[in-house]
Motif scaffolding. Sequence first.
Motif, mmCIF file in Angstrom:
data_model
loop_
_atom_site.group_PDB
_atom_site.id
_atom_site.type_symbol
_atom_site.label_atom_id
_atom_site.label_comp_id
_atom_site.label_asym_id
_atom_site.label_seq_id
_atom_site.Cartn_x
_atom_site.Cartn_y
_atom_site.Cartn_z
ATOM 1 N N PRO A 177 0.799 -1.221 0.000
ATOM 2 C CA PRO A 177 0.000 0.000 0.000
ATOM 3 C C PRO A 177 0.832 1.270 0.000
ATOM 4 O O PRO A 177 0.290 2.363 -0.170
ATOM 5 N N TRP A 178 2.145 1.141 0.159
ATOM 6 C CA TRP A 178 3.018 2.315 0.288
ATOM 7 C C TRP A 178 3.517 2.848 -1.050
ATOM 8 O O TRP A 178 4.066 3.951 -1.119
ATOM 9 N N GLN A 179 3.334 2.098 -2.121
ATOM 10 C CA GLN A 179 3.996 2.421 -3.387
ATOM 11 C C GLN A 179 3.663 3.821 -3.916
ATOM 12 O O GLN A 179 4.557 4.600 -4.258
ATOM 13 N N LEU A 180 2.366 4.107 -4.029
ATOM 14 C CA LEU A 180 1.971 5.357 -4.667
ATOM 15 C C LEU A 180 2.385 6.567 -3.837
ATOM 16 O O LEU A 180 2.857 7.573 -4.387
ATOM 17 N N GLY A 181 2.215 6.492 -2.529
ATOM 18 C CA GLY A 181 2.654 7.604 -1.687
ATOM 19 C C GLY A 181 4.140 7.862 -1.821
ATOM 20 O O GLY A 181 4.588 9.017 -1.877
ATOM 21 N N ARG A 182 4.923 6.792 -1.889
ATOM 22 C CA ARG A 182 6.368 6.942 -2.085
ATOM 23 C C ARG A 182 6.665 7.568 -3.453
ATOM 24 O O ARG A 182 7.546 8.421 -3.579
ATOM 25 N N ALA A 183 5.914 7.151 -4.473
ATOM 26 C CA ALA A 183 6.118 7.705 -5.817
ATOM 27 C C ALA A 183 5.810 9.201 -5.844
ATOM 28 O O ALA A 183 6.548 9.988 -6.452
ATOM 29 N N PHE A 184 4.726 9.625 -5.184
ATOM 30 C CA PHE A 184 4.419 11.052 -5.122
ATOM 31 C C PHE A 184 5.557 11.813 -4.441
ATOM 32 O O PHE A 184 5.931 12.916 -4.870
ATOM 33 N N GLY A 185 6.117 11.241 -3.396
ATOM 34 C CA GLY A 185 7.232 11.906 -2.724
ATOM 35 C C GLY A 185 8.427 12.076 -3.633
ATOM 36 O O GLY A 185 9.100 13.124 -3.621
ATOM 37 N N VAL A 186 8.709 11.055 -4.446
ATOM 38 C CA VAL A 186 9.814 11.130 -5.403
ATOM 39 C C VAL A 186 9.550 12.227 -6.434
ATOM 40 O O VAL A 186 10.424 13.061 -6.741
ATOM 41 N N LEU A 187 8.348 12.272 -6.969
ATOM 42 C CA LEU A 187 8.024 13.238 -8.018
ATOM 43 C C LEU A 187 8.027 14.671 -7.502
ATOM 44 O O LEU A 187 8.356 15.610 -8.245
ATOM 45 N N ARG A 188 7.673 14.855 -6.244
ATOM 46 C CA ARG A 188 7.660 16.212 -5.682
ATOM 47 C C ARG A 188 9.060 16.793 -5.547
ATOM 48 O O ARG A 188 9.210 17.997 -5.339
ATOM 49 N N ARG A 189 10.075 15.951 -5.655
ATOM 50 C CA ARG A 189 11.448 16.482 -5.642
ATOM 51 C C ARG A 189 11.754 17.294 -6.888
ATOM 52 O O ARG A 189 12.606 18.192 -6.847
ATOM 53 N N VAL A 190 11.092 16.977 -8.010
ATOM 54 C CA VAL A 190 11.459 17.613 -9.284
ATOM 55 C C VAL A 190 10.305 18.319 -9.970
ATOM 56 O O VAL A 190 10.522 19.089 -10.909
ATOM 57 N N LEU A 191 9.070 18.086 -9.521
ATOM 58 C CA LEU A 191 7.922 18.714 -10.159
ATOM 59 C C LEU A 191 7.230 19.667 -9.187
ATOM 60 O O LEU A 191 7.161 19.394 -7.985
ATOM 61 N N PRO A 192 6.667 20.760 -9.688
ATOM 62 C CA PRO A 192 5.950 21.686 -8.811
ATOM 63 C C PRO A 192 4.623 21.095 -8.344
ATOM 64 O O PRO A 192 4.034 20.222 -8.997
ATOM 65 N N ASP A 193 4.142 21.583 -7.212
ATOM 66 C CA ASP A 193 2.889 21.089 -6.648
ATOM 67 C C ASP A 193 1.702 21.312 -7.578
ATOM 68 O O ASP A 193 0.688 20.609 -7.472
ATOM 69 N N GLU A 194 1.788 22.270 -8.502
ATOM 70 C CA GLU A 194 0.662 22.619 -9.360
ATOM 71 C C GLU A 194 0.456 21.641 -10.517
ATOM 72 O O GLU A 194 -0.546 21.731 -11.241
ATOM 73 N N VAL A 195 1.364 20.710 -10.722
ATOM 74 C CA VAL A 195 1.221 19.748 -11.820
ATOM 75 C C VAL A 195 -0.094 18.987 -11.671
ATOM 76 O O VAL A 195 -0.459 18.544 -10.586
ATOM 77 N N VAL A 196 -0.809 18.827 -12.784
ATOM 78 C CA VAL A 196 -2.122 18.168 -12.772
ATOM 79 C C VAL A 196 -1.951 16.652 -12.608
ATOM 80 O O VAL A 196 -1.081 16.034 -13.227
ATOM 81 N N VAL A 197 -2.794 16.070 -11.761
ATOM 82 C CA VAL A 197 -2.820 14.624 -11.558
ATOM 83 C C VAL A 197 -4.253 14.139 -11.758
ATOM 84 O O VAL A 197 -5.200 14.755 -11.267
ATOM 85 N N VAL A 198 -4.410 13.034 -12.489
ATOM 86 C CA VAL A 198 -5.723 12.441 -12.733
ATOM 87 C C VAL A 198 -5.745 11.031 -12.147
ATOM 88 O O VAL A 198 -4.878 10.208 -12.449
ATOM 89 N N PHE A 199 -6.720 10.773 -11.293
ATOM 90 C CA PHE A 199 -6.979 9.423 -10.799
ATOM 91 C C PHE A 199 -8.152 8.873 -11.608
ATOM 92 O O PHE A 199 -9.286 9.340 -11.456
ATOM 93 N N GLY A 200 -7.882 7.911 -12.472
ATOM 94 C CA GLY A 200 -8.933 7.341 -13.317
ATOM 95 C C GLY A 200 -9.247 5.920 -12.899
ATOM 96 O O GLY A 200 -8.443 5.012 -13.128
ATOM 97 N N ARG A 201 -10.383 5.731 -12.289
ATOM 98 C CA ARG A 201 -10.763 4.399 -11.808
ATOM 99 C C ARG A 201 -11.840 3.787 -12.687
ATOM 100 O O ARG A 201 -12.853 4.413 -12.977
ATOM 101 N N ALA A 202 -11.601 2.552 -13.152
ATOM 102 C CA ALA A 202 -12.600 1.761 -13.890
ATOM 103 C C ALA A 202 -13.166 2.533 -15.074
ATOM 104 O O ALA A 202 -14.385 2.583 -15.280
ATOM 105 N N ALA A 203 -12.289 3.116 -15.873
ATOM 106 C CA ALA A 203 -12.723 3.934 -17.011
ATOM 107 C C ALA A 203 -13.645 3.155 -17.933
ATOM 108 O O ALA A 203 -13.351 2.026 -18.315
ATOM 109 N N GLY A 204 -14.765 3.765 -18.280
ATOM 110 C CA GLY A 204 -15.713 3.160 -19.192
ATOM 111 C C GLY A 204 -16.738 2.257 -18.549
ATOM 112 O O GLY A 204 -17.715 1.875 -19.186
ATOM 113 N N ARG A 205 -16.554 1.904 -17.279
ATOM 114 C CA ARG A 205 -17.487 1.006 -16.599
ATOM 115 C C ARG A 205 -18.540 1.812 -15.828
ATOM 116 O O ARG A 205 -18.363 3.015 -15.603
ATOM 117 N N PRO A 206 -19.616 1.163 -15.402
ATOM 118 C CA PRO A 206 -20.660 1.905 -14.669
ATOM 119 C C PRO A 206 -20.144 2.562 -13.393
ATOM 120 O O PRO A 206 -20.676 3.598 -12.972
#
Length: 259
Positions: A177-206
């Motif tokens: 369960p730690w993977q994504l939080g760790r990845a966000f921490g890595v990306l925040r080292r080089v990208l500004p906080d304003e960068v757009v992020v999209v969480f797309g769950r079950a695209a196309g399904r009900p």
Amino acid sequence: MATAEPAGHLVVVGTGPGPAAHMTPEATAAVAGAEWLFGYGPYLDRLALRPDQLRVASDNREELDRARAALAAAADGRRVAVVSGGDPGVFAMAAAVCEAMEAGPAAWRQVDFSVLPGVTAMLAVAASVGAPLGADFCALSLSDNLKPWAVIERRLLAAADAGFVMALYNPVSRARPWQLGRAFGVLRRVLPDEVVVVFGRAAGRPDARMQITTLGEARAGMADMATCVLIGSRSTRLIARPGRPPLVYSPRSVGGEVS
């Protein structure tokens, strides 16, 4: 002199992100023409199979065993389909079948083999929110089952620094369960906080859910294993539309986004 029995056929089929409308006619025809169908149970459940078609379901973590069983059946002369969600060549079963074929008996290499593409999750998610993949992009899996986490971190940093939009597959799991939080921490080292992020769950399904936020506000709890996460580049834009959902897009032209 007796001739050898011809080897069977094995096709790896991409069923798209979920709805039947996202499955190509070519893939539908391949499923209809198969005698035996191998796949993760929930993916096979999406198909309308006939009584004469054999359904061989297995767990999602048994890719190589599934590939070996499918190759063995095809080498015995069966018409086999290996069913994969999304596109079978994107972190999915096509590579597993090739890996099993390379390491397996010589007879498996004589099987008539093909891969049929499907709509992968990042394309379905991107289409749901606009055109975030309109510029250069890459796809990364956050699963460290087959590669060290240090490699994943290096790739995240390199892709962010180079100005790629990123599609993150396998963002979280019960075991990690730690993977994504760790990845966000890595990306925040080089990208500004304003960068757009999209969480797309079950695209196309009900039960589809698209959540648009920023890197500064993104949290691991916004995703599960049915989610594909898109990380914009420094150039990715958000178009506000009063009374309508916003649109996300990445301009085709290159500005000064690379630091």
